[in-house]
Design a protein around this motif. Structure first.
Motif, mmCIF file in Angstrom:
data_model
loop_
_atom_site.group_PDB
_atom_site.id
_atom_site.type_symbol
_atom_site.label_atom_id
_atom_site.label_comp_id
_atom_site.label_asym_id
_atom_site.label_seq_id
_atom_site.Cartn_x
_atom_site.Cartn_y
_atom_site.Cartn_z
ATOM 1 N N UNK A 1 9.184 -2.721 -4.289
ATOM 2 C CA UNK A 1 8.205 -2.799 -3.310
ATOM 3 C C UNK A 1 7.512 -1.647 -3.258
ATOM 4 N N UNK A 2 8.638 -0.367 -3.309
ATOM 5 C CA UNK A 2 8.162 0.918 -3.204
ATOM 6 C C UNK A 2 7.227 1.391 -4.343
ATOM 7 N N UNK A 3 7.752 0.839 -5.413
ATOM 8 C CA UNK A 3 7.014 1.247 -6.753
ATOM 9 C C UNK A 3 5.604 0.543 -6.737
ATOM 10 N N UNK A 4 5.306 -0.594 -6.251
ATOM 11 C CA UNK A 4 3.830 -1.409 -6.113
ATOM 12 C C UNK A 4 3.239 -0.633 -5.050
ATOM 13 N N UNK A 5 3.545 -0.081 -4.199
ATOM 14 C CA UNK A 5 2.902 0.774 -3.376
ATOM 15 C C UNK A 5 2.361 2.194 -3.876
ATOM 16 N N UNK A 6 3.294 2.656 -4.607
ATOM 17 C CA UNK A 6 2.928 3.912 -5.485
ATOM 18 C C UNK A 6 1.993 3.787 -6.310
ATOM 19 N N UNK A 7 2.039 2.556 -7.147
ATOM 20 C CA UNK A 7 1.213 2.210 -8.181
ATOM 21 C C UNK A 7 -0.166 1.949 -7.847
ATOM 22 N N UNK A 8 -0.252 1.427 -6.629
ATOM 23 C CA UNK A 8 -1.652 1.233 -5.936
ATOM 24 C C UNK A 8 -2.444 2.220 -5.886
ATOM 25 N N UNK A 9 -1.927 3.520 -5.456
ATOM 26 C CA UNK A 9 -2.565 4.842 -5.267
ATOM 27 C C UNK A 9 -2.541 5.805 -6.473
ATOM 28 N N UNK A 10 -1.959 5.254 -7.672
ATOM 29 C CA UNK A 10 -1.753 6.346 -8.780
ATOM 30 C C UNK A 10 -2.738 6.057 -9.657
ATOM 31 N N UNK A 11 -3.435 7.389 -9.863
ATOM 32 C CA UNK A 11 -4.480 7.510 -10.857
ATOM 33 C C UNK A 11 -4.304 8.393 -11.993
ATOM 34 N N UNK A 12 -2.856 8.546 -12.224
ATOM 35 C CA UNK A 12 -2.518 9.252 -13.215
ATOM 36 C C UNK A 12 -2.742 8.438 -14.556
ATOM 37 N N UNK A 13 -2.811 9.308 -15.749
ATOM 38 C CA UNK A 13 -3.173 8.683 -17.118
ATOM 39 C C UNK A 13 -1.718 7.826 -17.506
ATOM 40 N N UNK A 14 -2.479 6.504 -17.559
ATOM 41 C CA UNK A 14 -1.322 5.390 -18.058
ATOM 42 C C UNK A 14 -0.321 5.199 -16.854
ATOM 43 N N UNK A 15 -0.600 5.309 -15.531
ATOM 44 C CA UNK A 15 0.390 5.331 -14.561
ATOM 45 C C UNK A 15 1.600 5.869 -14.762
ATOM 46 N N UNK A 16 1.463 7.165 -15.570
ATOM 47 C CA UNK A 16 2.873 7.909 -15.622
ATOM 48 C C UNK A 16 3.610 8.342 -14.619
#
Length: 226
Positions: A149-164
């Motif tokens: 759950x925490x990772x999904x929320x972080x991923x939704x706002x992540x604009x880093x290259x390749x979601x690194x």
């Protein structure tokens, strides 16, 4: 098999990106499929909510299939879990997940959202060969549900290259879980604490994983699209 509900799911994806998993999206989907709205409701009683849940479960199945084809034998177990989570998110449309997160954050749909997250954690542990049937069956899935759950929320706002940045975040969360498990094992092996906690530990020792009982955590509801 191409069922009406499966056709509704395929058709709603383009609408949900713009309108969310909404009643408007559901009605437009029924029209696209040439299905009377009342009949569409018979196939998906909660409308777009049911289809959003189907989309999540479809992602779980795709992840499990990808894990079956992956070479995992040389990976540490923590890396296998991280790989499974990455596969799950790599196969998802971020906007559809964002819309789904908003839907399942609503109080009336929160229980469904929690069940879906638990189902993902259960799918990962099962695919990776988990054989625990005691209290660890629950604790593993509860812990992974929180990490996912925490990772999904972080991923939704992540604009880093390749979601690194997301994958680094995931590694940190798993590292935290590993430290907790190590501490828990040390406390369990402490003779003084073991004696003090003998009663509660004895009760916990009788906890068993569910055996095909619908409604319990980790039990996936039958998917009408399969």
């Amino acid at each position: 098999m191409d069922t009406p509900r499966e056709r509704l799911l395929d058709a709603i994806l383009g609408h949900a990106v713009f309108d969310g998993w909404s009643e408007a999206a559901f009605r437009a989907t029924a029209e696209d499929c040439g299905i009377d709205p009342a009949l569409a409701r018979a196939h998906a009683p909660r409308g777009a909510v049911d289809l959003a849940a189907d989309y999540h479960r479809r992602g779980d199945r795709q992840m499990v299939a990808a894990l079956a084809d992956a070479a995992l034998s040389n990976l540490r177990f923590r890396d296998r879990i991280a790989h499974a989570v990455r596969l799950r998110l790599d196969g998802a449309d971020r906007e559809l997940v964002r819309r789904g997160a908003a839907l399942f954050a609503l109080p009336q749909h929160a229980a469904t959202g929690a069940q879906l997250i638990w189902g993902t954690a259960d799918a990962i542990w099962t695919a990776l060969g988990d054989t625990s049937r005691d209290i660890n069956w629950y604790s593993k899935r509860a812990t992974l549900s929180a990490v996912y759950s925490a990772t999904v929320l972080y991923w939704l706002g992540d604009e880093s290259e390749g979601h690194q940045a997301t994958w680094d975040f995931l590694d940190r969360r798993i590292e935290g879980v590993m430290r907790f498990e190590k501490t828990k094992a040390q406390l369990r092996d402490n003779p003084v604490l073991s004696k003090l906690l003998a009663g509660p530990l004895d009760i916990i020792g009788h906890v068993r994983a569910p055996e095909g009982q619908a409604g319990l955590p980790g039990q996936m509801k039958e998917d009408p699209t399969t």
